[in-house]
Scaffold this motif. Structure first.
Motif, short mmCIF file in Angstrom:
data_model
loop_
_atom_site.label_atom_id
_atom_site.label_comp_id
_atom_site.label_asym_id
_atom_site.label_seq_id
_atom_site.Cartn_x
_atom_site.Cartn_y
_atom_site.Cartn_z
N ILE A 47 40.02 34.60 84.73
CA ILE A 47 40.07 33.70 83.59
C ILE A 47 41.33 34.04 82.79
O ILE A 47 41.49 35.17 82.36
CB ILE A 47 38.83 33.83 82.67
CG1 ILE A 47 37.53 33.83 83.48
CG2 ILE A 47 38.84 32.76 81.60
CD1 ILE A 47 37.13 32.55 84.08
N SER A 51 41.48 30.91 77.32
CA SER A 51 40.62 29.91 77.94
C SER A 51 39.19 30.10 77.44
O SER A 51 38.76 31.21 77.16
CB SER A 51 40.66 30.03 79.47
OG SER A 51 41.89 29.54 79.94
N ILE A 53 35.08 29.14 78.19
CA ILE A 53 34.08 28.65 79.12
C ILE A 53 32.71 28.86 78.51
O ILE A 53 32.52 29.76 77.69
CB ILE A 53 34.17 29.35 80.50
CG1 ILE A 53 33.88 30.84 80.39
CG2 ILE A 53 35.52 29.10 81.15
CD1 ILE A 53 33.76 31.55 81.73
N ILE A 67 40.55 30.30 86.67
CA ILE A 67 40.89 29.42 85.56
C ILE A 67 42.15 29.96 84.91
O ILE A 67 42.24 31.13 84.59
CB ILE A 67 39.74 29.33 84.53
CG1 ILE A 67 38.47 28.78 85.19
CG2 ILE A 67 40.14 28.48 83.33
CD1 ILE A 67 37.25 28.79 84.31
N SER A 71 42.78 26.80 78.87
CA SER A 71 41.91 25.75 79.38
C SER A 71 40.57 25.81 78.68
O SER A 71 40.10 26.87 78.30
CB SER A 71 41.72 25.90 80.89
OG SER A 71 42.93 25.62 81.56
N ILE A 73 36.69 24.60 79.27
CA ILE A 73 35.69 24.08 80.19
C ILE A 73 34.39 23.96 79.39
O ILE A 73 33.86 24.95 78.91
CB ILE A 73 35.47 25.04 81.39
CG1 ILE A 73 36.80 25.53 81.98
CG2 ILE A 73 34.58 24.39 82.44
CD1 ILE A 73 37.73 24.48 82.48
N THR A 86 40.26 26.25 91.82
CA THR A 86 41.33 26.72 90.95
C THR A 86 41.57 25.68 89.88
O THR A 86 41.87 24.53 90.18
CB THR A 86 42.63 26.96 91.75
OG1 THR A 86 42.37 27.93 92.77
CG2 THR A 86 43.75 27.45 90.85
N ILE A 87 41.43 26.10 88.63
CA ILE A 87 41.69 25.25 87.48
C ILE A 87 42.90 25.86 86.80
O ILE A 87 42.83 27.00 86.32
CB ILE A 87 40.47 25.21 86.54
CG1 ILE A 87 39.25 24.66 87.29
CG2 ILE A 87 40.78 24.40 85.30
CD1 ILE A 87 37.94 24.83 86.55
#
Length: 184
Positions: A47, A51, A53, A67, A71, A73, A86-87
């Motif tokens: 991660i 980011s 999540i 990730i 980002s 999510i 894969t993000i």
């Protein structure tokens, strides 16, 4: 970029106590998301910094989840972590979006898990709106693409495409994306 003077005046006129009070909720959120990220990393996920999540995703994560940075999510509706996903950086995935990463061999009496396409790769600056569905037949979502709400993606998505419908079709191209942030 020049900030409006009213905004600057509001910031500079704040008292120390108001500044500290403003830090408390930010610090709590920072600690919460750092803890959640550590859970996913302890399970083998990668991660990136800044980011976010959900906890429910962190509990299910494993080494197949990567990730990037910055980002967000907002869903944990990943059908399986048996297959790599894969993000990349600056991706937003909305609530209740579903990423169906694998399926079952319907010709087998045992219904073994299978994925008939390569790992799913979601490029930089992609926005997957709430309630959309990415099916296993999609293995690549190009840079800057937008997947509309409730869209059902059945094939790869080209760069800067805006996709909508069931099955999702390109309705137009984006003109640009974060041109000041992107360095080629």
């Amino acid at each position: 970029m020049k900030l409006p003077s009213q905004y600057i005046n509001g910031i500079t006129s704040r008292s120390l106590s108001r500044f500290i009070l403003g830090l408390i909720p930010r610090t709590i959120k920072y600690l919460k998301y750092s803890f959640i990220k550590k859970i996913a990393i302890s399970k083998g996920a990668q991660i990136g910094e800044y980011s976010i999540i959900p906890f429910s995703l962190a509990k299910k994560a494993n080494k197949n989840l990567v990730i990037g940075k910055h980002s967000i999510i907002s869903t944990s509706n990943f059908s399986s972590f048996r297959y790599p996903i894969t993000i990349k950086d600056n991706v937003i995935i909305g609530k209740n979006a579903k990423l169906v990463l694998g399926g079952h061999n319907i010709d087998s009496p045992h219904f073994e898990h299978c994925r008939n396409s390569p790992p799913l790769i979601i490029e930089d600056y992609v926005w997957i709106c709430p309630d959309s569905v990415i099916l296993p037949s999609c293995s690549h979502i190009g840079k800057g693409a937008v997947i509309g709400a409730n869209a059902v993606v059945t094939k790869d998505v080209p760069e800067f495409s805006i996709m909508s419908g069931n099955p999702a079709k390109e309705i137009r191209k984006r003109k640009e994306t974060h041109h000041e942030l992107v360095t080629e």
